[in-house]
Design a protein around this motif. Structure first.
Motif, PDB file in Angstrom:
ATOM      1  N   VAL A  11     -33.483 -17.522 -81.454  1.00  0.00           N
ATOM      2  CA  VAL A  11     -32.472 -18.409 -82.030  1.00  0.00           C
ATOM      3  C   VAL A  11     -32.594 -19.769 -81.364  1.00  0.00           C
ATOM      4  O   VAL A  11     -32.590 -19.873 -80.133  1.00  0.00           O
ATOM      5  N   SER A  12     -32.718 -20.798 -82.164  1.00  0.00           N
ATOM      6  CA  SER A  12     -32.744 -22.164 -81.641  1.00  0.00           C
ATOM      7  C   SER A  12     -31.716 -22.996 -82.389  1.00  0.00           C
ATOM      8  O   SER A  12     -31.271 -22.640 -83.487  1.00  0.00           O
ATOM      9  N   HIS A  34     -26.813 -21.736 -74.565  1.00  0.00           N
ATOM     10  CA  HIS A  34     -26.066 -22.906 -75.033  1.00  0.00           C
ATOM     11  C   HIS A  34     -25.082 -22.495 -76.111  1.00  0.00           C
ATOM     12  O   HIS A  34     -25.257 -21.483 -76.789  1.00  0.00           O
ATOM     13  N   THR A  35     -24.043 -23.298 -76.262  1.00  0.00           N
ATOM     14  CA  THR A  35     -23.157 -23.161 -77.412  1.00  0.00           C
ATOM     15  C   THR A  35     -23.684 -24.058 -78.536  1.00  0.00           C
ATOM     16  O   THR A  35     -24.534 -24.920 -78.313  1.00  0.00           O
ATOM     17  N   ILE A  36     -23.176 -23.855 -79.747  1.00  0.00           N
ATOM     18  CA  ILE A  36     -23.652 -24.594 -80.921  1.00  0.00           C
ATOM     19  C   ILE A  36     -22.449 -25.225 -81.594  1.00  0.00           C
ATOM     20  O   ILE A  36     -21.439 -24.563 -81.858  1.00  0.00           O
ATOM     21  N   GLN A  42     -34.483 -30.051 -80.701  1.00  0.00           N
ATOM     22  CA  GLN A  42     -34.235 -28.619 -80.806  1.00  0.00           C
ATOM     23  C   GLN A  42     -34.217 -28.006 -79.412  1.00  0.00           C
ATOM     24  O   GLN A  42     -34.849 -28.512 -78.496  1.00  0.00           O
ATOM     25  N   TRP A  43     -33.494 -26.920 -79.272  1.00  0.00           N
ATOM     26  CA  TRP A  43     -33.483 -26.198 -78.002  1.00  0.00           C
ATOM     27  C   TRP A  43     -33.174 -24.726 -78.270  1.00  0.00           C
ATOM     28  O   TRP A  43     -32.571 -24.366 -79.271  1.00  0.00           O
ATOM     29  N   ASN A  44     -33.610 -23.891 -77.356  1.00  0.00           N
ATOM     30  CA  ASN A  44     -33.391 -22.451 -77.486  1.00  0.00           C
ATOM     31  C   ASN A  44     -31.949 -22.097 -77.168  1.00  0.00           C
ATOM     32  O   ASN A  44     -31.334 -22.675 -76.261  1.00  0.00           O
ATOM     33  N   GLU A 103     -38.622 -23.083 -69.519  1.00  0.00           N
ATOM     34  CA  GLU A 103     -38.221 -24.474 -69.664  1.00  0.00           C
ATOM     35  C   GLU A 103     -36.754 -24.566 -70.049  1.00  0.00           C
ATOM     36  O   GLU A 103     -36.027 -25.449 -69.601  1.00  0.00           O
ATOM     37  N   CYS A 104     -36.301 -23.639 -70.887  1.00  0.00           N
ATOM     38  CA  CYS A 104     -34.897 -23.653 -71.265  1.00  0.00           C
ATOM     39  C   CYS A 104     -34.021 -23.374 -70.051  1.00  0.00           C
ATOM     40  O   CYS A 104     -32.983 -23.989 -69.860  1.00  0.00           O
ATOM     41  N   GLU A 105     -34.457 -22.410 -69.212  1.00  0.00           N
ATOM     42  CA  GLU A 105     -33.666 -22.071 -68.038  1.00  0.00           C
ATOM     43  C   GLU A 105     -33.578 -23.243 -67.086  1.00  0.00           C
ATOM     44  O   GLU A 105     -32.614 -23.422 -66.364  1.00  0.00           O
TER      45      GLU A 105
END
Length: 613
Positions: free
Chosen positions: A149-150, A121-123, A159-161, A39-41
């Motif tokens: 890591v999320s 993703h970046t944070i 929230q996301w991975n 799902e993240c991909e």
């Protein structure tokens, strides 16, 4: 007339079912442990938690090795773009994983390696980083720690991975000598899956250097000569060398240099090197395996070196290494890695990068090696990004992706076997048929016991050419390529059951695995691949395999449980519905023939892997 698993050939041999692409990666599989990653991909935002597991006492189970860390990203943790520094993230990941390892070991642990990491993703500053680590499996003195890591936005409650990683930690010797780690006892379905394939990941780590060497040597002819590009940037312009004095704040509680700190320093010099090529701030997308080759201590001078090995259209590879010395001592190799960077425009799309002009000798070598590593990454990406709604099912096989395909082949079967919600469909003459339907995918399992040692069963079933002796639907089976002791490519032909139809043939990769220890089964995994030398022909309809194979476990002296697994699509249901409903005995007859074959050959010395062809 497409798609049949020849492992299912005793049920049906010719089908008309709609094919689905099989996603078989150690991190991305169709089975629900990895649905979250898929799902993240595909751009999903929400993370999925494993369902709560309730103990017999009524308490909610929590893994005793699990450690959670949450950190809010402050400006001191960020780069000049207001994003969390990857180096800082690596430090947090390493410390969390170390605490988990030490909780299980009950003694000091050090980082041995960290597998490839891909950052989705970046944070940003102000967001919260949630890191969770737990020990997946312990071996003699090392253990695998899974890290997830999320990112959490406190204001939008989303929230996301960000990434997942697997780190290996080793226990340090105590005054009493070498530590013998206690076993990990998996409780939940997710833990059982990770436990099962941890042995396969460990195998890949142990032969990692050998795999890379073989792939590079085999790819040399494909890499060609270095191309000259107009306005190419000299690689020497991107060279960075920095030295750090290891001080007490850089040391861990064992008075050696904190592994996360070394990784952070390496990321820092690699970023500088990438900046010198593109004159912009690069985004780190992935890191090849960190492998700690030796310790570093307070008082060491740590020399960090980085250079852009090659630049492609939208990405560049930076090679980075860390070496340590003390006083006038010789340099000691501590770590090395390859980092892939992109430069994003204002719309978040990768920019076109300048090309690199390598320096003679070593520069040319690094340039070509970077091309080979990119090819490996693309092969992996192709394998793991396949969607089940696409065709064909098979993926290309060549020497450059052999080990990764083999790993995926075995891991897929182990994960299927680790599913805990199989339902007994029917049982006859000590042969049991189980079914499982997950995400519109039908899986089934057939189990029986034989009075034959597990190792002999493994050898007898490993050679598909002998399948004809107990399965009359295996009309022909030939070895195409004997890749190595564990991986063999076969062409299998099966007859047609309908009048006037054509038979089917399959190009199968059969991957064998012996147990890592007494808790593991022997495994024979099957999946379809494509070979340019063996295209589909007019004589046969080309069939394809999702995931199938045998798990062979010795239950007691001379008694072995054989479990056959198969993953199919709903389109095959009409062909096996009679067996599932108990109206047909094709499953049982075939497995009784298999049992008879094994018992008749229990003392056969001919039960050996197929010879090289």
């Amino acid at each position: 007339m497409r798609g049949l698993n020849p492992g299912l050939s005793f049920i049906c041999r010719t089908t008309d079912w709609g094919l689905h692409k099989f996603d078989s990666s150690s991190f991305y599989l169709i089975i629900n442990l990895w649905v979250r990653d898929m799902e993240c991909e595909e751009g999903g935002e929400d993370t999925m938690e494993e369902p709560l597991f309730i103990l017999p006492s009524g308490e909610v189970y929590r893994n005793p090795t699990e450690v959670k860390m949450s950190q809010i990203v402050l400006p001191c943790h960020a780069n000049h773009c207001g994003e969390l520094s990857v180096g800082q993230l690596l430090k947090w990941m390493d410390s969390t994983a170390c605490l988990s390892a030490e909780r299980h070991a009950g003694s000091p642990c050090i980082t041995a390696s960290v597998d490839d990491i891909h950052f989705e993703h970046t944070i940003a500053v102000g967001q919260v980083v949630n890191i969770k680590a737990k020990v997946n499996r312990a071996f003699t003195s090392s253990m695998e720690v899974g890290i997830s890591v999320s990112c959490e936005d406190l204001y939008s409650d989303s929230q996301w991975n960000v990434c997942n990683a697997f780190a290996t930690f080793v226990t340090r010797r105590t005054e009493a000598g070498k530590v013998q780690l206690k076993q990990v006892i998996p409780q939940t379905q997710g833990e059982q899956m990770e436990y099962s394939i941890a042995a396969e990941r460990r195998r890949m780590r142990l032969i990692h250097a050998e795999i890379i060497t073989d792939l590079l040597s085999s790819s040399t002819a494909q890499l060609g000569e270095c191309q000259e590009y107009q306005d190419a940037v000299s690689a020497e312009r991107t060279r960075v060398e920095s030295v750090e004095l290891v001080l007490p704040p850089h040391a861990n509680h064992q008075v050696s240099t904190f592994g996360g700190q070394i990784m952070a320093w390496m990321e820092n010099v690699a970023t500088i090197s990438a900046c010198r090529l593109c004159n912009a701030h690069p985004t780190l997308r992935s890191i090849d395996m960190f492998h700690f080759r030796g310790p570093s201590h307070i008082g060491d001078r740590l020399v960090l070196k980085a250079i852009v090995n090659n630049a492609f259209k939208h990405s560049m590879e930076v090679g980075v290494c860390a070496e340590a010395y003390q006083g006038a001592g010789a340099l000691r190799h501590i770590n090395s890695a390859f980092m892939t960077f992109e430069v994003l425009d204002k719309g978040g799309k990768p920019r076109t990068l300048p090309r690199i002009r390598p320096e003679p000798v070593d520069g040319y070598r690094r340039y070509k090696e970077a091309i080979a590593r990119k090819k490996i990454r693309l092969d992996r990406k192709y394998i793991i990004s396949c969607k089940q709604t696409e065709v064909p099912l098979s993926v290309p096989w060549d020497i450059s992706n052999q080990m990764y395909l083999s790993y995926n082949n075995v891991s897929a079967l182990k994960i299927m076997a680790a599913q805990g919600n199989w339902m007994l469909s029917s049982e006859k003459n000590k042969v049991s048929l189980y079914t499982l339907e997950e995400n519109q995918i039908l899986c089934f399992k057939v189990e029986t016991d034989v009075n034959v040692p597990a190792e002999q069963v493994f050898h007898l079933l490993s050679d598909l050419r002998r399948r004809q002796e107990w399965d009359n639907h295996y009309q022909q089976c030939d070895v195409i390529i004997q890749a190595d002791e564990d991986d063999t490519l076969y062409r299998v032909a099966t007859p047609c059951v309908s009048k006037g139809g054509k038979g089917q043939d399959f190009i199968l990769l059969a991957s064998r695995r012996k147990p890592c220890d007494s808790r593991d089964p022997y495994v024979i995994a099957l999946r379809s691949v494509t070979l340019p030398t063996h295209p589909a022909t007019e004589e046969y309809t080309r069939g394809e395999v999702l995931c199938a194979g045998f798990s062979i476990l010795e239950e007691s002296s001379g008694v072995t449980k054989i479990s056959y697994y198969n993953q199919a699509t709903p389109g095959v249901l009409p062909y096996i519905s009679n067996d599932i409903a108990g109206l047909s005995s094709s499953f049982y007859g075939t497995f009784q023939s298999c049992s008879k074959y094994l018992e008749e050959n229990k003392d056969s010395i001919a039960a050996l892997p197929p010879s090289e062809v």
